[in-house]
Design a protein around this motif. Structure first.
Motif, mmCIF file in Angstrom:
data_model
loop_
_atom_site.group_PDB
_atom_site.id
_atom_site.type_symbol
_atom_site.label_atom_id
_atom_site.label_comp_id
_atom_site.label_asym_id
_atom_site.label_seq_id
_atom_site.Cartn_x
_atom_site.Cartn_y
_atom_site.Cartn_z
ATOM 1 N N VAL A 133 0.866 -1.174 0.000
ATOM 2 C CA VAL A 133 0.000 0.000 0.000
ATOM 3 C C VAL A 133 0.903 1.225 0.000
ATOM 4 C CG1 VAL A 133 -1.681 1.347 1.304
ATOM 5 C CG2 VAL A 133 -1.863 -1.138 1.240
ATOM 6 N N SER A 179 -3.293 6.261 -2.031
ATOM 7 C CA SER A 179 -4.588 5.671 -1.701
ATOM 8 C C SER A 179 -4.356 4.564 -0.689
ATOM 9 C CB SER A 179 -5.265 5.101 -2.951
ATOM 10 O OG SER A 179 -4.623 3.897 -3.345
ATOM 11 N N TYR A 180 -5.428 3.930 -0.249
ATOM 12 C CA TYR A 180 -5.314 2.785 0.643
ATOM 13 C C TYR A 180 -5.495 1.466 -0.093
ATOM 14 C CZ TYR A 180 -5.236 5.746 4.778
ATOM 15 O OH TYR A 180 -4.884 6.651 5.733
ATOM 16 N N GLU A 181 -5.420 1.496 -1.410
ATOM 17 C CA GLU A 181 -5.582 0.257 -2.176
ATOM 18 C C GLU A 181 -4.406 -0.673 -1.938
ATOM 19 O OE1 GLU A 181 -7.762 2.880 -5.635
ATOM 20 O OE2 GLU A 181 -5.819 1.953 -6.034
#
Lengths: 115, 108
Positions: free
Chosen positions: A96, A101-103
């Motif tokens: 991550v 982002s937190y993807e």
């Protein structure tokens, strides 16, 4: 998105031995995770490996059994020590980059069979 | 307690038969809801991120939607190559939580 590779892709090991799994990322990322996925099951988080600090292990997982190294922002290893048949599983690393982002992006996995 | 529940566990569809997969969640401080596709023996492949209720994302035959309590993955006119396990995950304040997945089989 990050491109992640893992080595080995699969292995068959004897009980009592150890296996080190490598995870390589094509870009620098701060957060890296190691998961285990047993047949037909969902993902179980083993530990979080952030560069520059000790890995943080989840309940039920200990450093002596699953030592982790994170020497830089693109590489990590997970060792499965003193293996037993119960360790047979797919082991996955993921990354991550919270700057964006937190993807989570996952590697292809290492299929481990312990005999 | 934070948790994610997916339903159904397994789904068999005929080619072209549209349907929806459900992901119900309870989490404090939602930082995102994620959908993944996983083929047997492979790592999960990222599909979508949803951040707030009312948000929708589309990709080919897939459409993901989000409410305050659940997310749906709609599959329109599926093909056999859509057969896979679809995983839902949420990011709370501190950690990620994965559901157990829906195994989708699309028959020709």
């Amino acid at each position: 998105s990050a491109v992640i590779s893992q080595k080995p892709s699969r292995d068959i090991c004897q009980r009592g031995t150890s296996l080190t799994i490598q995870c390589q990322v094509d870009s620098q990322v701060t957060m890296m995770f190691w998961y285990r996925q047993q047949p037909g099951q969902s993902l179980t988080l083993i530990a979080t490996a952030n560069q520059g600090s000790e890995a943080t292990y989840e309940s039920g997982f200990v450093i002596d059994k699953f030592p982790i190294s994170r020497p830089n922002l693109t590489f990590s290893t997970l060792t499965v020590s003193n293996m037993s048949p119960e360790d047979s599983s797919i082991y996955l690393c993921s990354v991550v980059d919270p700057k964006f982002s937190y993807e989570q992006y996952f590697g292809p996995g290492t299929r481990l069979t312990v005999t | 307690e934070d948790q994610v529940t997916q339903s159904p566990e397994a789904l068999r569809l005929q080619e072209g038969e549209s349907s929806s997969l459900n992901c119900s969640y309870t989490v404090s401080g939602l930082r995102g809801l994620f959908w993944y596709r996983q083929d047997p023996g492979k790592g999960p492949e990222f599909l979508f991120t949803l951040y707030s209720a009312g948000e929708e994302k589309e990709k080919e035959r897939l459409k993901a939607t989000l409410t305050k309590k659940e997310s749906f993955l709609h599959i329109t006119a599926p093909k056999p190559e859509d057969s896979a396990t679809y995983l839902c995950a949420v990011r709370g304040t501190y950690k990620y939580i994965f559901g157990t997945g829906t195994r989708l089989k699309v028959l020709a």
